[in-house]
Write a protein that holds these residues in place. Structure first.
Motif, mmCIF file in Angstrom:
data_model
loop_
_atom_site.group_PDB
_atom_site.id
_atom_site.type_symbol
_atom_site.label_atom_id
_atom_site.label_comp_id
_atom_site.label_asym_id
_atom_site.label_seq_id
_atom_site.Cartn_x
_atom_site.Cartn_y
_atom_site.Cartn_z
ATOM 1 N N UNK A 4 -5.727 -12.757 17.486
ATOM 2 C CA UNK A 4 -5.285 -11.482 16.936
ATOM 3 C C UNK A 4 -6.159 -10.340 17.424
ATOM 4 N N UNK A 5 -5.566 -9.247 17.942
ATOM 5 C CA UNK A 5 -6.369 -8.098 18.354
ATOM 6 C C UNK A 5 -6.771 -7.270 17.148
ATOM 7 N N UNK A 6 -7.710 -6.414 17.359
ATOM 8 C CA UNK A 6 -8.168 -5.482 16.335
ATOM 9 C C UNK A 6 -7.137 -4.374 16.149
ATOM 10 N N UNK A 7 -6.882 -4.006 14.904
ATOM 11 C CA UNK A 7 -6.119 -2.798 14.604
ATOM 12 C C UNK A 7 -7.134 -1.689 14.361
ATOM 13 N N UNK A 8 -7.118 -0.682 15.213
ATOM 14 C CA UNK A 8 -8.105 0.398 15.173
ATOM 15 C C UNK A 8 -7.423 1.682 14.716
ATOM 16 N N UNK A 9 -7.830 2.197 13.570
ATOM 17 C CA UNK A 9 -7.169 3.341 12.944
ATOM 18 C C UNK A 9 -8.047 4.582 13.014
ATOM 19 N N UNK A 10 -7.419 5.760 13.020
ATOM 20 C CA UNK A 10 -8.176 7.013 13.051
ATOM 21 C C UNK A 10 -8.581 7.446 11.647
ATOM 22 N N UNK A 11 -9.660 8.195 11.555
ATOM 23 C CA UNK A 11 -10.084 8.749 10.269
ATOM 24 C C UNK A 11 -10.662 10.136 10.509
ATOM 25 N N UNK A 12 -9.869 11.153 10.166
ATOM 26 C CA UNK A 12 -10.350 12.518 10.294
ATOM 27 C C UNK A 12 -11.097 12.985 9.073
ATOM 28 N N UNK A 15 -10.363 10.558 2.969
ATOM 29 C CA UNK A 15 -9.098 10.057 2.434
ATOM 30 C C UNK A 15 -8.370 9.210 3.477
ATOM 31 N N UNK A 16 -8.360 9.679 4.714
ATOM 32 C CA UNK A 16 -7.718 8.917 5.781
ATOM 33 C C UNK A 16 -8.456 7.601 6.020
ATOM 34 N N UNK A 17 -9.772 7.620 5.917
ATOM 35 C CA UNK A 17 -10.546 6.391 6.108
ATOM 36 C C UNK A 17 -10.211 5.367 5.030
ATOM 37 N N UNK A 18 -10.132 5.817 3.789
ATOM 38 C CA UNK A 18 -9.791 4.887 2.708
ATOM 39 C C UNK A 18 -8.387 4.321 2.911
ATOM 40 N N UNK A 19 -7.454 5.161 3.374
ATOM 41 C CA UNK A 19 -6.092 4.683 3.625
ATOM 42 C C UNK A 19 -6.085 3.627 4.725
ATOM 43 N N UNK A 20 -6.871 3.844 5.766
ATOM 44 C CA UNK A 20 -6.947 2.882 6.865
ATOM 45 C C UNK A 20 -7.482 1.538 6.372
ATOM 46 N N UNK A 21 -8.536 1.572 5.560
ATOM 47 C CA UNK A 21 -9.134 0.348 5.044
ATOM 48 C C UNK A 21 -8.142 -0.398 4.154
ATOM 49 N N UNK A 255 -2.150 5.436 6.790
ATOM 50 C CA UNK A 255 -1.794 4.216 6.062
ATOM 51 C C UNK A 255 -0.532 3.571 6.588
ATOM 52 N N UNK A 256 0.503 4.386 6.859
ATOM 53 C CA UNK A 256 1.776 3.838 7.327
ATOM 54 C C UNK A 256 1.649 3.256 8.725
ATOM 55 N N UNK A 257 0.954 3.963 9.622
ATOM 56 C CA UNK A 257 0.812 3.468 10.994
ATOM 57 C C UNK A 257 -0.050 2.209 11.044
ATOM 58 N N UNK A 258 -1.114 2.173 10.262
ATOM 59 C CA UNK A 258 -1.974 0.984 10.233
ATOM 60 C C UNK A 258 -1.202 -0.221 9.703
ATOM 61 N N UNK A 403 -0.468 1.194 -1.012
ATOM 62 C CA UNK A 403 -1.843 1.026 -0.541
ATOM 63 C C UNK A 403 -2.807 0.965 -1.717
ATOM 64 N N UNK A 404 -2.511 1.737 -2.758
ATOM 65 C CA UNK A 404 -3.390 1.766 -3.914
ATOM 66 C C UNK A 404 -3.282 0.487 -4.732
ATOM 67 N N UNK A 405 -2.067 0.013 -4.913
ATOM 68 C CA UNK A 405 -1.840 -1.139 -5.788
ATOM 69 C C UNK A 405 -1.968 -2.474 -5.064
ATOM 70 N N UNK A 406 -1.625 -2.489 -3.797
ATOM 71 C CA UNK A 406 -1.627 -3.735 -3.037
ATOM 72 C C UNK A 406 -2.420 -3.578 -1.742
ATOM 73 N N UNK A 407 -3.703 -3.273 -1.830
ATOM 74 C CA UNK A 407 -4.478 -3.103 -0.600
ATOM 75 C C UNK A 407 -4.564 -4.398 0.192
ATOM 76 N N UNK A 408 -4.664 -4.233 1.496
ATOM 77 C CA UNK A 408 -4.829 -5.409 2.358
ATOM 78 C C UNK A 408 -6.129 -6.127 2.002
ATOM 79 N N UNK A 409 -6.036 -7.432 1.921
ATOM 80 C CA UNK A 409 -7.231 -8.231 1.626
ATOM 81 C C UNK A 409 -7.554 -9.143 2.803
ATOM 82 N N UNK A 410 -8.840 -9.383 2.965
ATOM 83 C CA UNK A 410 -9.326 -10.193 4.085
ATOM 84 C C UNK A 410 -9.307 -11.656 3.687
#
Length: 814
Positions: A4-12, A15-21, A255-258, A403-410
């Protein structure tokens, strides 16, 4: 299928960083206030960087800091501090454009990973290998490469980590090679201040006459990139990272693109995913229209729609008619592709350059007709034009809520082992490679009842609550009828997740080497500099002959046709008068185009222009006796970067056009000046692009095989809003350069440059006729030899004075 490749998201921003995570990004990239290619983003404070990295690492996410701008000499100490800050904060990698900054990173923080920015314009295996030779552990490839071309680079350099853009805005020009914002707006894209001149309207001028293109005006505004369908192919190539553009976008877009690319990878791995709805989420958040960009290959008919330049979202239908009823202007739609609700944003496409465009929020819906409210005059909306949904509040809220209720988990794999009488051990490994190991605080005992079994352990160890983890696999190696207090098990679980959260966070050691040390160490080569003189870059045989007749010491040939180059070389040599000959390959070299360089070498020139990093690597390895002259496209703006390129075998280098007059003079001290070739006069090359405007607008062909080559029979220009016609020329690779209509002159710098020791000067031509060439060469010859003043020369040539364009306020120098 490869790993699996890395998904690399932008954070300006945060708030954008938290959405990416929360959306499942494996890594995020972001800028610090100062040196990064998105100066308009909020960016992050260096003083808070350590806390930002601890947040990312606690969630198993890597953080890359963008230091991807060109850096001036007086800024090097500030960059040194930024590098040290990144190292101390535990940043996982820095993204770099400037070769001098790359040298600094390696010297100051040797263990800090270095990623070669797309601003380095890596387009072939040679340029990628060059970036690796200066310490880059990853190469961010140019967005103009196709999957096939990426495969060729991968095959030639299988050891390199490659990163590929898969989503977001596309620049029409090659990153790192666009000088438009500087020349037209006094702002530098290479300094993070792109003015987006590509999004402006232009007229097409063909042989001096404006061509009617109907409603197409945004001739250089490409559609956005959306390559989720190509993820399986990129995975097969072993691409390390899938990159999403968008540091100026909000958390809904991020969040949507990630989520889209997280799910696209899962689908490629065989997991069931609804990619179409996820794709619509991403495109609704922001889109100028979307497609695979250059990843699917060159297609000049597809890339630029030319009817818009801003966010439009998703097309939902067509305007059938305008209907007046009871004081309301209803828009009747047809061919609806999606439902429309109150509160949605709609846009009815206008005519040329958006004239007559109508848009607003939907106040009421009645079947297939909508009312945009009392404040929008929709009576003149263009019937038959496309209708776009620019905003869907319900969809946008749903994305953020999910994203708030069902964040991606590792995914977390655990191993629980022990023997009676000893404290058992709990070990963990996440899908992202984090590991931890804890020992329970109580020994295993014989169980009278309620013995530990896998089901009970899974229930207790799977209670991961607010942590970023979810239990996937559990391996148990315990004696039968073993017992451990649940409280001890819970404490071990909490200790383990705490350990995982800090397992990948560590500072990088730094050395005592300073920027000043590296400037002093950037010595010039121990050899004689290239010959002095006035050299003229020509694009026709007529220009070259005129330049030599007027007394130029040498010429450089930069022709559209390779066969034409060979014919011109033979014709010029037949004159019988010795002259210095330089040949110029295309500025961009893609896989398979090395044959162009080979052909030019076969013509036995005195010198070759080095325009890219792949050719710079060739220069270092060359033993053919041909001089190499570094061109402005190598982006040399400080003494360290100058030392880097000269150490690769160049006889001379051309300073970057990002330098202003004072910076240029300061850079070229007595030791460096003899190795510089300064461009005295040139129409600034604005956009340098893979997209061919000529083929797109004067043919129905998608590439050079099917376009009929109208570039050979027509002279093309783009007219801007001020009525100025900027020439468009194609090169050997069928790439277009848009040149500024007005030549720029550095005549007023000649005296100071001569005092500093500069001996080589260049004039660059585009469409000048023989008489113009005679006048230019004689005027600058007189200036260099002291027979004319700069003021008189500028008056005679009627050019605009100034070298480069930017410094601090990013003003154009006059």
């Amino acid at each position: 299928m490869s790993s699996s490749p890395e998904v690399l998201a932008p954070a300006g921003d945060a708030d954008a960083m938290r959405a990416a995570v929360r959306a499942g990004a494996d890594a995020v990239y972001f800028g610090l206030t100062g040196f990064n290619a998105r100066a308009r983003a909020t960016n992050f404070d260096a003083r808070e960087l350590a806390g930002t990295m601890r947040f990312l690492h606690a969630h198993g996410v890597r953080g890359y800091v963008t230091l991807n701008t060109l850096v001036f000499e007086d800024e090097l100490p500030i960059v040194e501090r930024a590098i040290r800050t990144c190292a101390e904060a535990g940043v996982d990698a820095v993204i770099v454009q400037d070769l001098g900054v790359a040298r600094m990173v390696r010297a100051i923080a040797p263990s800090l990973h270095l990623h070669a920015s797309t601003q380095m314009t890596c387009t072939d295996a040679g340029s990628a290998s060059f970036a690796a030779s200066i310490g880059a552990s990853r190469i961010i490839l140019a967005r103009e490469l196709s999957v096939t071309e990426i495969a060729a680079i991968r095959a030639s350099a299988p050891e390199l980590e490659l990163e590929v853009f898969v989503h977001g805005a596309l620049c029409i020009a090659y990153s790192g090679q666009c000088l438009t914002s500087e020349a037209l707006g006094g702002r530098s894209a290479n300094r993070g201040a792109c003015a987006q001149a590509c999004r402006l309207p232009y007229d097409l001028v063909v042989d001096g006459v404006v061509r009617d293109l109907g409603d197409r005006a945004h001739l250089l505004s490409p559609e956005d990139l959306e390559a989720s369908a190509l993820v399986p192919e990129l995975m097969k190539l072993g691409i390390s990272s899938l990159k999403i553009e968008g540091r100026l976008k909000g958390p809904d877009y991020v969040g949507a693109a990630t989520t889209l690319y997280r799910r696209a990878i899962s689908a490629a791995m065989g997991e069931p995913e609804d990619l179409e709805e996820t794709r619509r989420d991403a495109l609704q958040a922001y889109s100028r229209g979307s497609g695979p960009g250059f990843l699917a290959g060159v297609d000049h008919q597809r890339l630029v729609d030319a009817r818009g330049c801003d966010h439009r979202g998703l097309q939902v239908g067509t305007l059938a008619r305008v209907q007046r009823e009871r004081g309301r202007v209803w828009l009747v739609l047809r061919d609806l592709e999606a439902p429309i609700a109150r509160g949605d944003g709609l846009l009815i496409e206008g005519a040329r350059a958006g004239e007559g465009e109508v848009g607003g929020r939907v106040w009421d819906v009645d079947g297939e007709r909508v009312w945009l409210g009392p404040d929008v005059d929709a009576s003149a909306a263009c019937v038959g034009h496309r209708v776009f949904k620019t905003s869907d509040p319900v969809r946008e809220r749903a994305v953020l809520t999910r994203l708030e209720r069902e964040p991606h988990r590792i995914a977390l794999d655990l191993r629980f082992t022990g023997t009676i009488g000893d404290a058992p051990i709990l070990e963990a490994r996440t899908e992202r490679g984090q590991t931890a190991r804890v020992t329970c605080d109580a020994p295993l005992a014989h169980a009278d009842k309620h013995a530990l079994d896998e089901a009970r352990l899974r229930e207790q160890l799977g209670r991961l609550g607010d942590t970023p983890f979810s239990l996937r696999a559990l391996e148990v190696d315990l004696p039968s009828a073993a017992h451990l207090p649940i409280s001890s098990l819970n404490r071990a679980r909490r200790a383990l997740t705490d350990a995982l959260s800090t397992s990948s966070h560590a500072a990088h050691a730094t050395t005592s080497i300073t920027a000043s040390d590296l400037v002093r160490a950037a010595s010039v080569p121990d050899r004689a500099p290239a010959r002095a003189g006035l050299f003229v870059l020509c694009r026709t045989l007529e220009q070259a002959s005129a330049a030599l007749d007027a007394g130029a010491d040498g010429i450089a040939l930069d022709f559209l046709e390779l066969t034409g180059t060979g014919d011109a070389v033979r014709a010029l040599r037949a004159r019988g008068t010795p002259f210095h000959l330089t040949l110029a390959p295309p500025r961009i070299r893609k896989p398979g185009e090395e044959k162009i360089d080979k052909f030019l070498r076969s013509l036995a020139p005195d010198a070759l222009l080095v325009r890219g990093l792949g050719a710079l690597l060739d220069a270092q390895r060359a033993s053919d006796g041909i001089e190499r002259i570094g061109d402005f496209s190598l982006n040399v703006t400080n003494r360290i970067s100058a030392g880097e390129v000269l150490a690769r075998g160049l006889a001379a280098f051309t300073p970057s056009f990002d330098l202003d007059a004072q910076q240029l003079v300061s850079l070229l001290d007595a030791t460096l000046a003899p190795f510089a070739e300064v461009v005295l006069h040139h129409p600034m090359p604005l956009f340098h692009m893979e997209h061919c405007v000529i083929a797109a607008l004067l043919s129905e062909g998608s590439d050079y095989k099917t376009c009929g080559r109208p570039c050979e029979t027509h002279q093309i220009s783009l007219r801007d809003r001020a009525g100025i016609d900027h020439p468009v020329e194609a090169d050997v690779g069928c790439r277009n350069t848009v040149f500024h209509a007005k030549a720029q002159s550095a005549a007023d710098l000649v005296a100071r440059l001569r005092e500093r020791g500069v001996q080589r000067f260049r004039i660059e031509l585009v469409r000048e006729r023989a008489a113009d060439v005679h006048r230019l060469v004689r005027a600058y010859r007189g200036l260099i030899e002291g027979r004319a003043s700069a003021k008189d020369t500028l008056r005679e040539l009627r050019t605009e004075g100034g070298y480069g364009v930017v410094k601090g306020t990013l003003r154009v120098l006059q």
